[in-house]
Design a protein around this motif. Sequence first.
Motif, PDB file in Angstrom:
ATOM      1  N   ASP A   1       0.783  -1.233   0.000  1.00  0.00           N
ATOM      2  CA  ASP A   1       0.000   0.000   0.000  1.00  0.00           C
ATOM      3  C   ASP A   1       0.817   1.287   0.000  1.00  0.00           C
ATOM      4  O   ASP A   1       0.240   2.361  -0.123  1.00  0.00           O
ATOM      5  N   ASN A   2       2.115   1.180   0.172  1.00  0.00           N
ATOM      6  CA  ASN A   2       2.905   2.390   0.364  1.00  0.00           C
ATOM      7  C   ASN A   2       4.202   2.380  -0.421  1.00  0.00           C
ATOM      8  O   ASN A   2       4.789   1.332  -0.666  1.00  0.00           O
ATOM      9  N   LEU A   3       4.632   3.566  -0.735  1.00  0.00           N
ATOM     10  CA  LEU A   3       5.964   3.781  -1.280  1.00  0.00           C
ATOM     11  C   LEU A   3       6.771   4.418  -0.152  1.00  0.00           C
ATOM     12  O   LEU A   3       6.328   5.414   0.433  1.00  0.00           O
ATOM     13  N   ARG A   4       7.901   3.833   0.176  1.00  0.00           N
ATOM     14  CA  ARG A   4       8.738   4.384   1.247  1.00  0.00           C
ATOM     15  C   ARG A   4      10.017   4.940   0.645  1.00  0.00           C
ATOM     16  O   ARG A   4      10.797   4.197   0.046  1.00  0.00           O
ATOM     17  N   ILE A   5      10.221   6.204   0.817  1.00  0.00           N
ATOM     18  CA  ILE A   5      11.458   6.837   0.372  1.00  0.00           C
ATOM     19  C   ILE A   5      12.501   6.533   1.437  1.00  0.00           C
ATOM     20  O   ILE A   5      12.358   6.931   2.592  1.00  0.00           O
ATOM     21  N   MET A   6      13.534   5.810   1.057  1.00  0.00           N
ATOM     22  CA  MET A   6      14.554   5.396   2.015  1.00  0.00           C
ATOM     23  C   MET A   6      15.696   6.402   2.105  1.00  0.00           C
ATOM     24  O   MET A   6      16.210   6.670   3.187  1.00  0.00           O
ATOM     25  N   ARG A   7      16.119   6.921   0.972  1.00  0.00           N
ATOM     26  CA  ARG A   7      17.214   7.885   0.926  1.00  0.00           C
ATOM     27  C   ARG A   7      17.107   8.703  -0.350  1.00  0.00           C
ATOM     28  O   ARG A   7      16.619   8.225  -1.368  1.00  0.00           O
ATOM     29  N   ILE A   8      17.618   9.911  -0.262  1.00  0.00           N
ATOM     30  CA  ILE A   8      17.808  10.746  -1.442  1.00  0.00           C
ATOM     31  C   ILE A   8      19.268  11.182  -1.397  1.00  0.00           C
ATOM     32  O   ILE A   8      19.689  11.837  -0.442  1.00  0.00           O
ATOM     33  N   LEU A   9      20.011  10.778  -2.397  1.00  0.00           N
ATOM     34  CA  LEU A   9      21.441  11.089  -2.438  1.00  0.00           C
ATOM     35  C   LEU A   9      21.767  11.921  -3.667  1.00  0.00           C
ATOM     36  O   LEU A   9      21.125  11.792  -4.712  1.00  0.00           O
ATOM     37  N   HIS A  10      22.775  12.748  -3.529  1.00  0.00           N
ATOM     38  CA  HIS A  10      23.301  13.448  -4.687  1.00  0.00           C
ATOM     39  C   HIS A  10      23.979  12.418  -5.581  1.00  0.00           C
ATOM     40  O   HIS A  10      24.534  11.429  -5.090  1.00  0.00           O
ATOM     41  N   ARG A  11      23.954  12.633  -6.866  1.00  0.00           N
ATOM     42  CA  ARG A  11      24.503  11.627  -7.784  1.00  0.00           C
ATOM     43  C   ARG A  11      25.990  11.382  -7.575  1.00  0.00           C
ATOM     44  O   ARG A  11      26.521  10.351  -7.980  1.00  0.00           O
ATOM     45  N   ARG A  12      26.690  12.291  -6.926  1.00  0.00           N
ATOM     46  CA  ARG A  12      28.121  12.093  -6.657  1.00  0.00           C
ATOM     47  C   ARG A  12      28.372  11.222  -5.423  1.00  0.00           C
ATOM     48  O   ARG A  12      29.492  10.784  -5.197  1.00  0.00           O
ATOM     49  N   GLN A  13      27.347  11.010  -4.619  1.00  0.00           N
ATOM     50  CA  GLN A  13      27.501  10.172  -3.429  1.00  0.00           C
ATOM     51  C   GLN A  13      27.402   8.703  -3.823  1.00  0.00           C
ATOM     52  O   GLN A  13      26.654   8.345  -4.728  1.00  0.00           O
ATOM     53  N   ARG A  14      28.139   7.878  -3.124  1.00  0.00           N
ATOM     54  CA  ARG A  14      28.138   6.435  -3.401  1.00  0.00           C
ATOM     55  C   ARG A  14      27.054   5.764  -2.575  1.00  0.00           C
ATOM     56  O   ARG A  14      27.117   5.764  -1.338  1.00  0.00           O
ATOM     57  N   PRO A  15      26.077   5.154  -3.229  1.00  0.00           N
ATOM     58  CA  PRO A  15      24.975   4.509  -2.492  1.00  0.00           C
ATOM     59  C   PRO A  15      25.441   3.469  -1.495  1.00  0.00           C
ATOM     60  O   PRO A  15      24.868   3.334  -0.422  1.00  0.00           O
ATOM     61  N   GLU A  16      26.503   2.726  -1.837  1.00  0.00           N
ATOM     62  CA  GLU A  16      26.988   1.672  -0.942  1.00  0.00           C
ATOM     63  C   GLU A  16      27.389   2.212   0.432  1.00  0.00           C
ATOM     64  O   GLU A  16      27.355   1.502   1.422  1.00  0.00           O
ATOM     65  N   THR A  17      27.761   3.475   0.490  1.00  0.00           N
ATOM     66  CA  THR A  17      28.164   4.107   1.742  1.00  0.00           C
ATOM     67  C   THR A  17      26.966   4.475   2.616  1.00  0.00           C
ATOM     68  O   THR A  17      27.064   4.442   3.837  1.00  0.00           O
ATOM     69  N   TYR A  18      25.839   4.783   1.998  1.00  0.00           N
ATOM     70  CA  TYR A  18      24.709   5.344   2.728  1.00  0.00           C
ATOM     71  C   TYR A  18      23.503   4.428   2.847  1.00  0.00           C
ATOM     72  O   TYR A  18      22.566   4.725   3.581  1.00  0.00           O
ATOM     73  N   ILE A  19      23.512   3.345   2.104  1.00  0.00           N
ATOM     74  CA  ILE A  19      22.338   2.441   2.155  1.00  0.00           C
ATOM     75  C   ILE A  19      22.784   1.090   2.682  1.00  0.00           C
ATOM     76  O   ILE A  19      23.735   0.538   2.262  1.00  0.00           O
TER      77      ILE A  19
END
Length: 75
Positions: free
Chosen positions: A57-75
């Motif tokens: 029933d829901n969409l959960r926004i987990m993170r919003i990162l700048h494209r220069r940030q590495r997702p592996e570091t923050y997620i």
Amino acid sequence: MESWGIERATSYVLELRSVFAHLAQFPSLGRPFRSGGRRYWRFEHRSHIIFYRQDRDNLRIMRILHRRQRPETYI
């Protein structure tokens, strides 16, 4: 905000909210993404990447990162 100004920053936030609503209606617009054994979706908007999860029933926004940030570091 200093380099953008309040009006431009407010406009960008409103854009993001519109993107969130669109993703809630069409969650498969994003691309699958895995991190730490978990599944996410990712959707790029301008200079940011939105990471989200969809349940029944829901969409959960987990993170919003700048494209220069590495997702592996923050997620």
